[in-house]
Design a protein around this motif. Sequence first.
Motif, PDB file in Angstrom:
ATOM      1  N   ASN A  78      41.720  19.435  25.066  1.00  0.00           N
ATOM      2  CA  ASN A  78      40.885  18.601  24.214  1.00  0.00           C
ATOM      3  C   ASN A  78      40.377  19.457  23.054  1.00  0.00           C
ATOM      4  O   ASN A  78      39.725  20.480  23.268  1.00  0.00           O
ATOM      5  CB  ASN A  78      39.716  18.022  25.010  1.00  0.00           C
ATOM      6  CG  ASN A  78      38.811  17.164  24.159  1.00  0.00           C
ATOM      7  OD1 ASN A  78      38.038  17.681  23.347  1.00  0.00           O
ATOM      8  ND2 ASN A  78      38.919  15.859  24.339  1.00  0.00           N
ATOM      9  N   LEU A  79      40.691  19.047  21.831  1.00  0.00           N
ATOM     10  CA  LEU A  79      40.367  19.847  20.653  1.00  0.00           C
ATOM     11  C   LEU A  79      38.870  20.107  20.525  1.00  0.00           C
ATOM     12  O   LEU A  79      38.450  21.234  20.248  1.00  0.00           O
ATOM     13  CB  LEU A  79      40.884  19.156  19.388  1.00  0.00           C
ATOM     14  CG  LEU A  79      40.664  19.947  18.104  1.00  0.00           C
ATOM     15  CD1 LEU A  79      41.599  21.144  18.050  1.00  0.00           C
ATOM     16  CD2 LEU A  79      40.854  19.062  16.897  1.00  0.00           C
ATOM     17  N   HIS A  80      38.055  19.085  20.714  1.00  0.00           N
ATOM     18  CA  HIS A  80      36.607  19.247  20.547  1.00  0.00           C
ATOM     19  C   HIS A  80      36.033  20.181  21.613  1.00  0.00           C
ATOM     20  O   HIS A  80      35.167  21.018  21.317  1.00  0.00           O
ATOM     21  CB  HIS A  80      35.911  17.889  20.567  1.00  0.00           C
ATOM     22  CG  HIS A  80      36.413  16.968  19.498  1.00  0.00           C
ATOM     23  ND1 HIS A  80      36.161  17.167  18.156  1.00  0.00           N
ATOM     24  CD2 HIS A  80      37.186  15.852  19.564  1.00  0.00           C
ATOM     25  CE1 HIS A  80      36.743  16.226  17.441  1.00  0.00           C
ATOM     26  NE2 HIS A  80      37.376  15.401  18.276  1.00  0.00           N
ATOM     27  N   HIS A  81      36.530  20.048  22.835  1.00  0.00           N
ATOM     28  CA  HIS A  81      36.073  20.936  23.909  1.00  0.00           C
ATOM     29  C   HIS A  81      36.528  22.378  23.645  1.00  0.00           C
ATOM     30  O   HIS A  81      35.769  23.320  23.819  1.00  0.00           O
ATOM     31  CB  HIS A  81      36.581  20.443  25.260  1.00  0.00           C
ATOM     32  CG  HIS A  81      36.260  21.357  26.388  1.00  0.00           C
ATOM     33  ND1 HIS A  81      34.973  21.746  26.692  1.00  0.00           N
ATOM     34  CD2 HIS A  81      37.066  21.988  27.276  1.00  0.00           C
ATOM     35  CE1 HIS A  81      34.994  22.569  27.730  1.00  0.00           C
ATOM     36  NE2 HIS A  81      36.245  22.741  28.094  1.00  0.00           N
ATOM     37  N   LEU A  82      37.793  22.529  23.208  1.00  0.00           N
ATOM     38  CA  LEU A  82      38.310  23.866  22.890  1.00  0.00           C
ATOM     39  C   LEU A  82      37.438  24.532  21.840  1.00  0.00           C
ATOM     40  O   LEU A  82      37.017  25.679  22.005  1.00  0.00           O
ATOM     41  CB  LEU A  82      39.753  23.770  22.387  1.00  0.00           C
ATOM     42  CG  LEU A  82      40.368  25.074  21.876  1.00  0.00           C
ATOM     43  CD1 LEU A  82      40.579  26.060  23.016  1.00  0.00           C
ATOM     44  CD2 LEU A  82      41.677  24.794  21.148  1.00  0.00           C
ATOM     45  N   LYS A  83      37.151  23.821  20.758  1.00  0.00           N
ATOM     46  CA  LYS A  83      36.330  24.382  19.683  1.00  0.00           C
ATOM     47  C   LYS A  83      34.957  24.779  20.200  1.00  0.00           C
ATOM     48  O   LYS A  83      34.461  25.868  19.917  1.00  0.00           O
ATOM     49  CB  LYS A  83      36.200  23.394  18.533  1.00  0.00           C
ATOM     50  CG  LYS A  83      35.347  23.920  17.373  1.00  0.00           C
ATOM     51  CD  LYS A  83      35.258  22.917  16.256  1.00  0.00           C
ATOM     52  CE  LYS A  83      34.403  23.318  15.082  1.00  0.00           C
ATOM     53  NZ  LYS A  83      33.865  24.635  14.986  1.00  0.00           N
ATOM     54  N   SER A  84      34.334  23.899  20.984  1.00  0.00           N
ATOM     55  CA  SER A  84      33.004  24.172  21.522  1.00  0.00           C
ATOM     56  C   SER A  84      33.016  25.386  22.457  1.00  0.00           C
ATOM     57  O   SER A  84      32.158  26.262  22.363  1.00  0.00           O
ATOM     58  CB  SER A  84      32.500  22.931  22.258  1.00  0.00           C
ATOM     59  OG  SER A  84      31.270  23.186  22.886  1.00  0.00           O
ATOM     60  N   ALA A  85      34.006  25.430  23.342  1.00  0.00           N
ATOM     61  CA  ALA A  85      34.098  26.541  24.294  1.00  0.00           C
ATOM     62  C   ALA A  85      34.380  27.859  23.587  1.00  0.00           C
ATOM     63  O   ALA A  85      33.805  28.899  23.932  1.00  0.00           O
ATOM     64  CB  ALA A  85      35.180  26.246  25.336  1.00  0.00           C
ATOM     65  N   MET A  86      35.262  27.838  22.586  1.00  0.00           N
ATOM     66  CA  MET A  86      35.582  29.064  21.860  1.00  0.00           C
ATOM     67  C   MET A  86      34.405  29.521  21.001  1.00  0.00           C
ATOM     68  O   MET A  86      34.180  30.719  20.835  1.00  0.00           O
ATOM     69  CB  MET A  86      36.843  28.877  21.014  1.00  0.00           C
ATOM     70  CG  MET A  86      38.115  28.695  21.830  1.00  0.00           C
ATOM     71  SD  MET A  86      38.513  30.090  22.929  1.00  0.00           S
ATOM     72  CE  MET A  86      37.930  29.470  24.493  1.00  0.00           C
TER      73      MET A  86
END
Length: 195
Positions: free
Chosen positions: A164-172
Amino acid sequence: MMAGFTEEQMHRPLFEEPTAAIERPDQWSEPLGFLVGGGANQRYQHLGQQYYNAAEHLVEGIKHQDVADYEVANPVLYLYRHSIELFLKAIMQGAAKTHSLDTLADEYRDFIKDEFGSDCPKWIITRMKELGAIDPNSTAFRYNMTYNKQAKTDEPVPGEFHVNLHHLKSAMTALNVALVGTIAMVACGEGKSVQ
């Protein structure tokens, strides 16, 4: 000469000696370009931030519909992963000469314990190992293959996963903040071995 290609496109070197002609009043003025080597060599932490920033720009391009998500999936994942590797190597000056995030995550956990006398938050190690499980040696996101040293063969990434792009961005972003914070603490001498 082939139709459609200029002499400059075909024969001008990509890497040229710097001259006064490349000087400019600010970062947005021409001539746009890069300095490589010499005084432009940067520390791991700065390189790590560049890879992180590049991933962030691609993610923003996806969100603004400048590029389709599937067209830059591997570059985004690679850029985030490589930024983490570089940050870890910036933090632990004597880190193993490896691309293995599992190895570096274990070293980081031990480093935090030794340097600061406390346990590293579990989520940080878990996140690094999660990336390391899919891309153990920094080849899966670059080539869609991992190298099996024992069999001496390239093997496809095992399984199939959705990111999930939004989750990836948030986690990174969270991981970036944590690692940059550790770099700052080490630089300020907050650890026991830093003078």
